[in-house]
Design a protein around this motif. Structure first.
Motif, PDB file in Angstrom:
ATOM      1  N   GLY A 137       6.296  -9.256  -5.039  1.00 14.95           N
ATOM      2  CA  GLY A 137       7.443  -9.002  -4.180  1.00 14.95           C
ATOM      3  C   GLY A 137       8.585  -9.955  -4.454  1.00 14.95           C
ATOM      4  O   GLY A 137       8.894 -10.828  -3.628  1.00 14.95           O
ATOM      5  N   VAL A 138       9.237  -9.812  -5.598  1.00 11.90           N
ATOM      6  CA  VAL A 138      10.336 -10.698  -5.988  1.00 11.90           C
ATOM      7  C   VAL A 138      11.561  -9.856  -6.330  1.00 11.90           C
ATOM      8  O   VAL A 138      11.440  -8.670  -6.662  1.00 11.90           O
ATOM      9  N   MET A 152      10.702  -4.667  -4.230  1.00 16.07           N
ATOM     10  CA  MET A 152       9.905  -3.515  -4.645  1.00 16.07           C
ATOM     11  C   MET A 152      10.575  -2.718  -5.766  1.00 16.07           C
ATOM     12  O   MET A 152      10.470  -1.494  -5.819  1.00 16.07           O
ATOM     13  N   ALA A 153      11.244  -3.388  -6.680  1.00 16.27           N
ATOM     14  CA  ALA A 153      11.969  -2.689  -7.736  1.00 16.27           C
ATOM     15  C   ALA A 153      11.048  -1.826  -8.583  1.00 16.27           C
ATOM     16  O   ALA A 153      11.329  -0.641  -8.827  1.00 16.27           O
ATOM     17  N   ALA A 154       9.945  -2.386  -9.034  1.00 10.44           N
ATOM     18  CA  ALA A 154       9.032  -1.628  -9.901  1.00 10.44           C
ATOM     19  C   ALA A 154       8.310  -0.541  -9.114  1.00 10.44           C
ATOM     20  O   ALA A 154       8.177   0.599  -9.592  1.00 10.44           O
ATOM     21  N   GLN A 189      -0.589  -5.694   2.404  1.00  9.54           N
ATOM     22  CA  GLN A 189      -0.076  -6.615   1.389  1.00  9.54           C
ATOM     23  C   GLN A 189       1.433  -6.775   1.543  1.00  9.54           C
ATOM     24  O   GLN A 189       1.983  -7.868   1.367  1.00  9.54           O
ATOM     25  N   ALA A 190       2.118  -5.667   1.860  1.00  8.33           N
ATOM     26  CA  ALA A 190       3.570  -5.716   2.033  1.00  8.33           C
ATOM     27  C   ALA A 190       3.971  -6.335   3.366  1.00  8.33           C
ATOM     28  O   ALA A 190       5.063  -6.899   3.481  1.00  8.33           O
ATOM     29  N   ALA A 191       3.103  -6.229   4.370  1.00 13.00           N
ATOM     30  CA  ALA A 191       3.374  -6.799   5.699  1.00 13.00           C
ATOM     31  C   ALA A 191       2.137  -7.583   6.120  1.00 13.00           C
ATOM     32  O   ALA A 191       1.293  -7.089   6.868  1.00 13.00           O
ATOM     33  N   PRO A 201       8.920 -10.179 -13.298  1.00 14.52           N
ATOM     34  CA  PRO A 201       8.360 -10.394 -14.628  1.00 14.52           C
ATOM     35  C   PRO A 201       8.218  -9.079 -15.392  1.00 14.52           C
ATOM     36  O   PRO A 201       7.773  -8.074 -14.831  1.00 14.52           O
ATOM     37  N   VAL A 202       8.564  -9.100 -16.648  1.00 11.20           N
ATOM     38  CA  VAL A 202       8.512  -7.879 -17.454  1.00 11.20           C
ATOM     39  C   VAL A 202       7.084  -7.354 -17.559  1.00 11.20           C
ATOM     40  O   VAL A 202       6.856  -6.132 -17.502  1.00 11.20           O
ATOM     41  N   ASP A 203       6.113  -8.247 -17.704  1.00 11.59           N
ATOM     42  CA  ASP A 203       4.729  -7.777 -17.830  1.00 11.59           C
ATOM     43  C   ASP A 203       4.253  -7.134 -16.529  1.00 11.59           C
ATOM     44  O   ASP A 203       3.505  -6.140 -16.553  1.00 11.59           O
TER      45      ASP A 203
END
Length: 253
Positions: free
Chosen positions: A96-97, A153-155, A196-198, A103-105
């Motif tokens: 969650g960044v 949550m971009a990915a 996990q998100a909350a 990170p690309v990986d």
């Protein structure tokens, strides 16, 4: 029973929405092929279904594995004679960044699990559905990246949004041959992934407050919507992104 003698494949079946779908579909007469990464809870679920008089076989594997999709379809053919329904539910959140720090990986891992695996699943499942004269293909997405953007949550949002485009093309390509393809878009749901998100009560209270219904969904409520899309009750529904989100997409209170 709405799924009597139907053969259904469910990924991510050991917990949360996938587990609720497995139990609901079994109660409606489906014969099940169940997948998840962890073998113990997956086998326990199959044992529970069999104890209630249902039929279930399992294959524990990561959906991102190169051979998993075809292995599951082959298992459905070997165990039950084919495939009528596929609920592609397995997924992951990722770290969650913010996007610039993602990170690309980790991006590639989320994409491999949530979107690439769905594409590989469809490639394996579609011929099996066509061989039975058609069927229902369902991807479990999310309102995140569709009607709601949440930080960190971009990915996850990108991968799940991609399911809508994939589903619409499949619906257009295979509708005339009897295959329906839809995406289910849950809102906040009380699952391990949701927590996990909350991760604490304050965060959960905030997520509840975002919804018009001021609560989270139970996994069983999402499974009921999946049942509609999988069954003949949803016979004229294809290419849809179906929100089951407790009003989070429209709420401003």
């Amino acid at each position: 029973m709405r799924l009597h003698d139907k053969i259904a494949l469910i990924t991510g079946a050991s917990a949360g929405i996938g587990r609720a779908c497995a139990l609901r579909f079994a109660a409606e007469g489906a014969r099940l092929v169940l997948n998840a990464r962890q073998p113990e809870p997956l086998q326990a679920l199959a044992d529970q279904i069999r104890a209630a008089g249902g039929e279930a076989v399992v294959h524990a594997a990561d959906v991102a594995g190169p051979d998993t999709a075809q292995v599951l379809v082959d298992l459905a053919k070997r165990a039950f004679g084919g495939l009528d329904i596929a609920i592609n539910n397995a997924g992951m959140l990722g770290p969650g960044v913010p996007a610039a720090e993602f990170p690309v990986d980790a991006w590639r891992q989320v994409m491999a699990t949530n979107l690439d695996a769905a594409f590989h699943a469809a490639r394996a499942q579609l011929p099996a559905l066509l061989a039975r004269g058609g069927g229902s293909l369902v991807f479990v997405g999310t309102i995140v990246g569709h009607t709601v953007g949440l930080p960190g949550m971009a990915a996850y949002a990108s991968s799940k949004a991609g399911l809508i485009g994939l589903s619409q093309v499949i619906a257009a390509e295979y509708g005339a041959r009897g295959v329906r393809c839809n995406v289910l878009l849950p809102g906040g749901t009380d699952t391990e992934m949701g927590r996990q998100a909350a991760p604490d009560e304050d965060a959960l209270d905030f997520v509840r407050s975002l919804h018009a219904l001021k609560r989270l969904a139970g996994p069983e409520e999402i499974a009921n919507a999946a049942l509609f899309l999988a069954s003949d009750e949803g016979s004229f529904v294809t290419g849809s992104a179906m929100r089951v989100d407790g009003g989070v997409s429209i709420n401003r209170t």
